[in-house]
Design a protein around this motif. Structure first.
Motif, mmCIF file in Angstrom:
data_model
loop_
_atom_site.group_PDB
_atom_site.id
_atom_site.type_symbol
_atom_site.label_atom_id
_atom_site.label_comp_id
_atom_site.label_asym_id
_atom_site.label_seq_id
_atom_site.Cartn_x
_atom_site.Cartn_y
_atom_site.Cartn_z
ATOM 1 N N UNK A 74 -25.392 -22.610 4.458
ATOM 2 C CA UNK A 74 -24.755 -23.926 4.517
ATOM 3 C C UNK A 74 -23.922 -24.215 3.278
ATOM 4 N N UNK A 77 -20.562 -22.556 3.688
ATOM 5 C CA UNK A 77 -19.663 -23.386 4.497
ATOM 6 C C UNK A 77 -18.971 -24.407 3.600
ATOM 7 N N UNK B 170 -28.737 -33.816 12.210
ATOM 8 C CA UNK B 170 -28.955 -32.470 11.677
ATOM 9 C C UNK B 170 -30.237 -31.855 12.213
ATOM 10 N N UNK B 173 -29.722 -30.789 15.753
ATOM 11 C CA UNK B 173 -28.909 -29.570 15.771
ATOM 12 C C UNK B 173 -29.783 -28.356 15.464
ATOM 13 N N UNK B 177 -30.223 -25.226 18.056
ATOM 14 C CA UNK B 177 -29.805 -23.881 17.683
ATOM 15 C C UNK B 177 -29.713 -23.796 16.168
ATOM 16 N N UNK B 179 -29.407 -21.264 14.122
ATOM 17 C CA UNK B 179 -28.338 -20.407 13.609
ATOM 18 C C UNK B 179 -27.017 -21.157 13.561
ATOM 19 N N UNK B 180 -26.691 -21.795 14.684
ATOM 20 C CA UNK B 180 -25.425 -22.515 14.767
ATOM 21 C C UNK B 180 -25.416 -23.666 13.770
ATOM 22 N N UNK B 181 -26.571 -24.309 13.589
ATOM 23 C CA UNK B 181 -26.646 -25.417 12.646
ATOM 24 C C UNK B 181 -26.331 -24.937 11.239
ATOM 25 N N UNK B 182 -26.909 -23.800 10.860
ATOM 26 C CA UNK B 182 -26.628 -23.264 9.528
ATOM 27 C C UNK B 182 -25.174 -22.848 9.421
ATOM 28 N N UNK B 183 -24.647 -22.295 10.517
ATOM 29 C CA UNK B 183 -23.271 -21.807 10.492
ATOM 30 C C UNK B 183 -22.266 -22.945 10.303
ATOM 31 N N UNK B 184 -22.616 -24.152 10.711
ATOM 32 C CA UNK B 184 -21.676 -25.254 10.503
ATOM 33 C C UNK B 184 -21.977 -26.014 9.213
ATOM 34 N N UNK B 185 -22.938 -25.531 8.451
ATOM 35 C CA UNK B 185 -23.138 -26.111 7.124
ATOM 36 C C UNK B 185 -24.292 -27.073 7.011
ATOM 37 N N UNK B 186 -25.161 -27.129 8.019
ATOM 38 C CA UNK B 186 -26.331 -28.005 7.921
ATOM 39 C C UNK B 186 -27.404 -27.300 7.090
ATOM 40 N N UNK B 187 -27.844 -27.907 5.986
ATOM 41 C CA UNK B 187 -28.852 -27.264 5.137
ATOM 42 C C UNK B 187 -30.221 -27.311 5.797
ATOM 43 N N UNK B 188 -30.440 -26.391 6.751
ATOM 44 C CA UNK B 188 -31.598 -26.459 7.640
ATOM 45 C C UNK B 188 -32.918 -26.508 6.880
#
Lengths: 236, 299
Positions: A74, A77, B170, B173, B177, B179-188
């Motif tokens: 993240x 990104x 967040x 999200x 998913x 993976x997708x959450x991390x890919x869009x910048x959500x600090x999971x």
């Protein structure tokens, strides 16, 4: 042109399975660079290592000149390196607009709204359907949404993992069209694909991997004429 | 505006219960408020982020134990607060290593940690030579009820607000998913840890209040996994996606318990199990999910 992203001698895998044995590649700023290889060659693993979702066992990943080991996905990104994952992975229960907004979650609110308008200009279909749930879109539309969501973070470099997977030829052509326009707007692109011909026609430079190792690299036009590539990947 | 007004009226009516109703009615009200507070809290991590906790009793028990240790040395309200903080800190300590990994390991570990803490407390109490503690001279039933009602309202508001915040977006999200959450910048990892800690604080305070209600502390009973399972059952039956779900689930099971438990206790346990299976199979989004789906269809 300067190198924006590179991986040097990277090894990576899952558990006992070593997927990447030794892969190196570099992406010049402003280019479309292709990562080619058969199913199982390790393309998605390369993308996951670059995006920060899988720590490499060996080797170095540099983005904008910095070693990014230990930088979480993240935060990459936020630094300008965004991945559009394989299989689209849109948030099915969110509306299109919510999907896009979440893509801009690392940008200030004011910029996010301005960016949303730019994305809608690029993808008029998404504007028409902005209140619909993403799960109700066709495969091609979901890919558009995934691209738009990736662009919401205003990345310097966009990683595209098999963006035309499972799409009808006309839709795939539309996606490649968009990829060219995204590059013209100033975003560098690394694209992993199985559609070798169209990808080489679109890209400036390409790397081919097999069984987790580099096998070929060069200008896309040269690879298109390369006898080995024609035989192995274009079936000629 | 109708719904908020109706809810405000319901809260006022609930607050007036001790002035009008019998001790029996207040006791049921206390039980209902307790389950609402616990289930709402659970929804933050397990409903929204999709990380199912099978050991939420550990936070309840921790709060209760803090109250026991502080008993007659510190004022009860301070011990309730400390119980909530202790539960939150425990959640951070558990979540820090666990929430970095994904998938079923979290479920198993929450259950394991709850059992571990239970037996640690059993042994500590044994070493101290304490086999069960009695808490005399606590606040009266009315006061405990009002405090618990406050927690139930606070937990419901918290779930409602988080569900509509960027934080909640967040979490959802991540559930859809990761993976997708991390890919869009959500600090999971950070969001999951924050949600887990937040989901522990109110249960800690609930435990601290309930041990004053029972006036007796016995670790095997206070840390009983049945509490964790009941929370999950209420969330499944009511719906775990938004604040109304736990209200439905808690009300449904508390009423069922009151009607069946006194007459046919075995039938109650069987009915609870059967209901859980039926909802998982036929209405996985719970009572609230069914109601909103119906409204969406007719509206």
């Amino acid at each position: 042109m300067t190198v924006l992203l590179s991986m040097e001698l990277v090894a990576a895998g899952y558990g006992d399975a070593e997927v990447l044995r030794e892969v190196s590649l570099s992406v010049r700023e402003g280019s479309i660079t292709a990562l080619l290889g058969a199913n199982g060659a390790g393309k998605t693993t390369v993308m996951r290592v670059l995006a920060g979702m899988l720590p490499p066992r060996n080797g170095i990943v540099r983005f904008a000149g910095n070693d990014v080991a230990g930088v979480a996905a993240w935060d990459r990104v936020a630094a300008g390196l965004a991945l559009v994952p394989e299989g689209r992975q849109v948030f099915a229960d969110f509306t299109i607009e919510e999907n896009l907004r979440i893509g801009g979650c690392r940008r200030p609110a004011a910029k996010r709204t301005a960016r949303l308008d730019e994305i809608y200009a690029l993808f008029p279909r998404l504007l028409e359907r902005r209140r619909q749930l993403a799960g109700s879109l066709s495969g091609g539309e979901q890919q558009m949404l995934a691209l738009g969501r990736g662009l919401m973070s205003e990345p310097r470099l966009l990683l595209l993992d098999e963006p035309t997977l499972g799409l009808a030829p006309a839709m795939a052509a539309a996606v490649f069209d968009l990829i060219r326009r995204i590059r013209e707007a100033g975003t560098t692109i690394l694209i992993a694909e199985q559609d070798v011909r169209t990808t080489l026609q679109t890209a400036d430079h390409a790397f081919v991997i097999e069984n987790g190792r580099n096998v070929l690299a060069g200008p896309a036009a040269a690879l298109l004429d390369d006898a080995a590539v024609r035989e192995s990947y274009l079936g000629m | 505006m109708k719904a908020p007004l109706g809810l405000a009226a319901a809260v006022v009516a609930a607050a007036a219960l001790p002035l009008l109703g019998s001790d029996y009615a207040v006791g049921i009200g206390l039980s209902l408020a307790m389950w609402v507070a616990l289930t709402q809290s659970w929804v933050l991590i397990s409903g929204m982020a999709g990380y199912v906790s099978l050991g939420h009793v550990v936070f309840y028990g921790t709060g209760a134990y803090v109250m026991v240790l502080a008993w007659q040395q510190y004022p009860p309200w301070l011990a309730v607060l400390a119980g909530g903080i202790a539960a939150g800190v425990l959640a951070l300590a558990i979540g820090w290593p666990v929430l970095r990994v994904r998938g079923p390991s979290f479920v198993i570990l929450t259950f394991g940690v709850a059992e571990l803490v239970k037996y640690v407390v059993v042994n500590v109490e044994g070493a101290l030579g304490r086999f069960g503690r009695v808490l005399f001279g606590g606040p009266d039933l009315q006061t405990l009820y009002w405090a618990m009602l406050g927690l139930a309202v606070a937990a419901s508001v918290l779930t409602y607000v988080v569900r509509r915040s960027r934080f909640g977006g967040g979490l959802i999200a991540i559930r859809e998913d990761e993976d997708a959450a991390e890919a869009v910048g959500i600090p999971a990892a950070k969001l999951k840890l924050a949600a887990f800690a937040l989901s522990a604080v109110i249960p800690g305070m609930v435990g601290a209040i309930m041990v004053m209600r029972s006036t007796y502390f016995e670790p095997l009973q206070v840390f009983s996994p049945v509490v964790s399972f009941t929370i999950v059952t209420m969330a499944v039956i009511g719906g775990s996606d938004d604040a109304p779900g736990p209200l439905f689930g808690a009300a449904f099971l508390v009423v069922l318990a009151e009607t069946l438990w006194s007459t046919l206790p075995e039938a109650y346990m069987i009915a609870q199990g059967a209901l859980l299976i039926a909802f998982v199979l036929f209405a996985p989004d719970g009572i609230h999910g069914r109601l909103t789906a119906r409204r969406a269809r007719s509206g």
